[in-house]
Design an enzyme around this catalytic site. Structure first.
Site, PDB file in Angstrom:
ATOM      1  N   LYS A  44      -7.379  -3.768   2.219  1.00 41.41           N
ATOM      2  CA  LYS A  44      -6.126  -3.445   1.518  1.00 41.41           C
ATOM      3  C   LYS A  44      -5.757  -4.531   0.510  1.00 41.41           C
ATOM      4  O   LYS A  44      -4.791  -4.400  -0.226  1.00 41.41           O
ATOM      5  CB  LYS A  44      -4.987  -3.299   2.537  1.00 41.41           C
ATOM      6  CG  LYS A  44      -5.057  -2.033   3.375  1.00 41.41           C
ATOM      7  CD  LYS A  44      -4.143  -2.085   4.588  1.00 41.41           C
ATOM      8  CE  LYS A  44      -2.708  -2.146   4.284  1.00 41.41           C
ATOM      9  NZ  LYS A  44      -1.875  -2.042   5.517  1.00 41.41           N
ATOM     10  N   LYS A  46      -4.634  -7.491   1.372  1.00 43.05           N
ATOM     11  CA  LYS A  46      -3.460  -8.213   1.880  1.00 43.05           C
ATOM     12  C   LYS A  46      -3.911  -9.421   2.694  1.00 43.05           C
ATOM     13  O   LYS A  46      -4.766  -9.316   3.561  1.00 43.05           O
ATOM     14  CB  LYS A  46      -2.634  -7.279   2.781  1.00 43.05           C
ATOM     15  CG  LYS A  46      -1.717  -6.325   2.021  1.00 43.05           C
ATOM     16  CD  LYS A  46      -0.641  -5.787   2.956  1.00 43.05           C
ATOM     17  CE  LYS A  46       0.544  -5.277   2.170  1.00 43.05           C
ATOM     18  NZ  LYS A  46       1.669  -4.878   3.043  1.00 43.05           N
TER      19      LYS A  46
HETATM   20  N1  C2G Z   1       8.997  -1.079   4.749  1.00 46.57           N
HETATM   21  C1  C2G Z   1      10.316  -0.709   4.511  1.00 46.57           C
HETATM   22  N2  C2G Z   1      11.149  -1.560   3.871  1.00 46.57           N
HETATM   23  C2  C2G Z   1      10.707  -2.775   3.464  1.00 46.57           C
HETATM   24  C3  C2G Z   1       9.376  -3.165   3.712  1.00 46.57           C
HETATM   25  C4  C2G Z   1       8.521  -2.299   4.368  1.00 46.57           C
HETATM   26  O1  C2G Z   1      10.737   0.418   4.888  1.00 46.57           O
HETATM   27  N3  C2G Z   1      11.584  -3.603   2.822  1.00 46.57           N
HETATM   28  C5  C2G Z   1       8.115  -0.123   5.441  1.00 46.57           C
HETATM   29  C6  C2G Z   1       6.929   0.304   4.584  1.00 46.57           C
HETATM   30  O2  C2G Z   1       7.302   1.367   3.716  1.00 46.57           O
HETATM   31  C7  C2G Z   1       5.930   0.763   5.644  1.00 46.57           C
HETATM   32  C8  C2G Z   1       6.244  -0.174   6.821  1.00 46.57           C
HETATM   33  O3  C2G Z   1       7.550  -0.741   6.570  1.00 46.57           O
HETATM   34  O4  C2G Z   1       6.204   2.110   6.047  1.00 46.57           O
HETATM   35  C9  C2G Z   1       5.221  -1.296   6.939  1.00 46.57           C
HETATM   36  O5  C2G Z   1       5.165  -1.970   5.712  1.00 46.57           O
HETATM   37  P1  C2G Z   1       3.853  -2.853   5.383  1.00 46.57           P
HETATM   38  O6  C2G Z   1       3.587  -3.738   6.516  1.00 46.57           O
HETATM   39  O7  C2G Z   1       4.005  -3.401   3.995  1.00 46.57           O
HETATM   40  O8  C2G Z   1       2.735  -1.704   5.395  1.00 46.57           O
HETATM   41  P2  C2G Z   1       1.708  -1.324   4.238  1.00 46.57           P
HETATM   42  O9  C2G Z   1       0.977  -2.526   3.784  1.00 46.57           O
HETATM   43  O10 C2G Z   1       2.463  -0.498   3.274  1.00 46.57           O
HETATM   44  O11 C2G Z   1       0.614  -0.451   5.057  1.00 46.57           O
HETATM   45  O12 C2G Z   1      -2.163   3.262   6.005  1.00 46.57           O
HETATM   46  C10 C2G Z   1      -0.884   2.825   5.597  1.00 46.57           C
HETATM   47  C11 C2G Z   1      -0.848   1.336   5.354  1.00 46.57           C
HETATM   48  O13 C2G Z   1      -1.365   0.629   6.472  1.00 46.57           O
HETATM   49  C12 C2G Z   1       0.584   0.903   5.055  1.00 46.57           C
END
Ligand code: C2G
Length: 137
Positions: A44, A46
């Protein structure tokens, strides 16, 4: 029992994550969170502060979460939905539309993100604090 699933990295756990998980749980009775493994995070693009095990331990301690599983690939979602008999798939709306193909298997819900917080913002803000401290020394 209505089962909900969501996916994410969940690094540097913050209230934006909690808001998402709380709302996701309110859509059913049982919430599964698939946490991206260290290896999948590399795919990803990250870089995590906490390891998978540490992120798993943190998310497992949240009252809204019933089960944490691994997220190893983009492609596992359909299998997960079938294996765990999922009723609803939930993601923050930064992913809006990206997982609509799952509508053939379960309800797909995109929830508004918590706008002002993110793991990236936390890292940036801490860097500035550290930088200022170094200047003052
Ligand atoms: N999120 C949120 N508000 C934020 C930050 C994150 O609602 N201020 C939500 C994101 O939309 C996601 C969840 O928290 O639904 C996890 O966020 P991340 O850890 O950034 O996940 P991500 O890297 O988007 O991974 O297959 C899907 C991926 O693994 C998603």
């Amino acid at each position: 029992m209505k089962k909900v699933i969501t996916y994410g990295t969940y690094d540097l756990l913050h209230y934006g994550h909690i808001n998402l998980l709380k709302r996701a749980k309110s859509l059913g009775d049982y919430l599964i969170v698939a946490i991206s493994t260290n290896e999948f995070n590399e795919i990803k693009g990250k870089k995590c502060y906490f390891s998978f095990e540490e992120r798993k331990q943190l998310v497992e301690s949240i009252r809204y979460v019933d089960l944490v599983i691994r997220e190893d690939s983009w492609e596992q979602k359909i299998d997960d939905i079938k294996e765990f008999k999922i009723d609803t798939f939930v993601m923050g709306d930064d992913w809006k539309g990206k997982f609509d193909y799952l509508k053939d298997y379960c309800q797909v819900v995109y929830l508004p993100r918590t706008p002002e917080i993110s793991t990236t913002k936390i890292k940036e803000d801490l860097n500035i604090v550290e930088y200022n401290n170094q200047i003052q020394r």
